[in-house]
Design a protein around this motif. Structure first.
Motif, PDB file in Angstrom:
ATOM      1  N   GLU A  22       1.427 -11.646   3.188  1.00  0.00           N
ATOM      2  CA  GLU A  22       0.032 -11.614   3.608  1.00  0.00           C
ATOM      3  C   GLU A  22      -0.073 -10.747   4.851  1.00  0.00           C
ATOM      4  OE1 GLU A  22      -1.429 -15.561   4.235  1.00  0.00           O
ATOM      5  OE2 GLU A  22      -0.766 -16.235   2.268  1.00  0.00           O
ATOM      6  N   LEU A  23      -1.215 -10.106   5.029  1.00  0.00           N
ATOM      7  CA  LEU A  23      -1.446  -9.345   6.233  1.00  0.00           C
ATOM      8  C   LEU A  23      -2.910  -9.463   6.610  1.00  0.00           C
ATOM      9  CD1 LEU A  23      -2.888  -6.208   5.864  1.00  0.00           C
ATOM     10  CD2 LEU A  23      -0.998  -6.210   4.257  1.00  0.00           C
ATOM     11  N   LYS A  24      -3.176  -9.162   7.855  1.00  0.00           N
ATOM     12  CA  LYS A  24      -4.535  -9.190   8.361  1.00  0.00           C
ATOM     13  C   LYS A  24      -4.773  -7.894   9.118  1.00  0.00           C
ATOM     14  CE  LYS A  24      -7.653 -11.716  11.420  1.00  0.00           C
ATOM     15  NZ  LYS A  24      -7.769 -12.854  12.332  1.00  0.00           N
ATOM     16  N   SER A  25      -5.763  -7.135   8.665  1.00  0.00           N
ATOM     17  CA  SER A  25      -6.135  -5.910   9.356  1.00  0.00           C
ATOM     18  C   SER A  25      -7.175  -6.267  10.407  1.00  0.00           C
ATOM     19  CB  SER A  25      -6.706  -4.904   8.363  1.00  0.00           C
ATOM     20  OG  SER A  25      -7.136  -3.747   9.031  1.00  0.00           O
ATOM     21  N   THR A  33      -0.998  -1.053   2.704  1.00  0.00           N
ATOM     22  CA  THR A  33       0.135  -1.959   2.615  1.00  0.00           C
ATOM     23  C   THR A  33       0.882  -1.661   1.330  1.00  0.00           C
ATOM     24  OG1 THR A  33       0.850  -4.262   2.645  1.00  0.00           O
ATOM     25  CG2 THR A  33      -1.175  -3.797   1.472  1.00  0.00           C
ATOM     26  N   GLY A  34       2.189  -1.838   1.351  1.00  0.00           N
ATOM     27  CA  GLY A  34       2.949  -1.545   0.149  1.00  0.00           C
ATOM     28  C   GLY A  34       4.414  -1.850   0.309  1.00  0.00           C
ATOM     29  N   VAL A  35       5.186  -1.356  -0.648  1.00  0.00           N
ATOM     30  CA  VAL A  35       6.634  -1.555  -0.648  1.00  0.00           C
ATOM     31  C   VAL A  35       7.328  -0.202  -0.734  1.00  0.00           C
ATOM     32  CG1 VAL A  35       6.581  -3.887  -1.582  1.00  0.00           C
ATOM     33  CG2 VAL A  35       6.613  -1.957  -3.139  1.00  0.00           C
ATOM     34  N   MET A  36       8.423  -0.104   0.007  1.00  0.00           N
ATOM     35  CA  MET A  36       9.259   1.095   0.031  1.00  0.00           C
ATOM     36  C   MET A  36      10.713   0.656   0.031  1.00  0.00           C
ATOM     37  SD  MET A  36       7.309   3.030   3.192  1.00  0.00           S
ATOM     38  CE  MET A  36       8.038   4.640   3.010  1.00  0.00           C
ATOM     39  N   LYS A  37      11.597   1.570  -0.307  1.00  0.00           N
ATOM     40  CA  LYS A  37      13.015   1.273  -0.190  1.00  0.00           C
ATOM     41  C   LYS A  37      13.379   1.113   1.281  1.00  0.00           C
ATOM     42  CE  LYS A  37      14.793   3.291  -4.369  1.00  0.00           C
ATOM     43  NZ  LYS A  37      15.916   4.049  -4.926  1.00  0.00           N
TER      44      LYS A  37
END
Length: 66
Positions: A22-25, A33-37
């Protein structure tokens, strides 16, 4: 938190199973927001290459290899 943009890495690594975050801007017009290696450069953003995926909240767009 990060002021004026930037990237951070998670402090929790995952390798299997189901998971979420979860995140709050807080005022940013450009929340991505995302996923990376783990080895990905923090100079780029998630979704910038073929090994990362992201959601750009301000525009409601998904990013991948863009």
């Amino acid at each position: 938190g990060i002021a004026s943009g930037g990237s951070v890495r998670s402090v929790v690594g995952v390798s299997s199973g189901k998971w979420y975050w979860e995140l709050k801007s807080t005022g940013s017009r450009l929340p991505i927001t995302g996923v990376m290696k783990a080895a990905s450069s923090l100079l780029s953003f998630p979704g910038d290459d073929a090994t990362s995926w992201a959601y750009y909240g301000f525009r409601g767009r998904k990013l991948h290899a863009s």
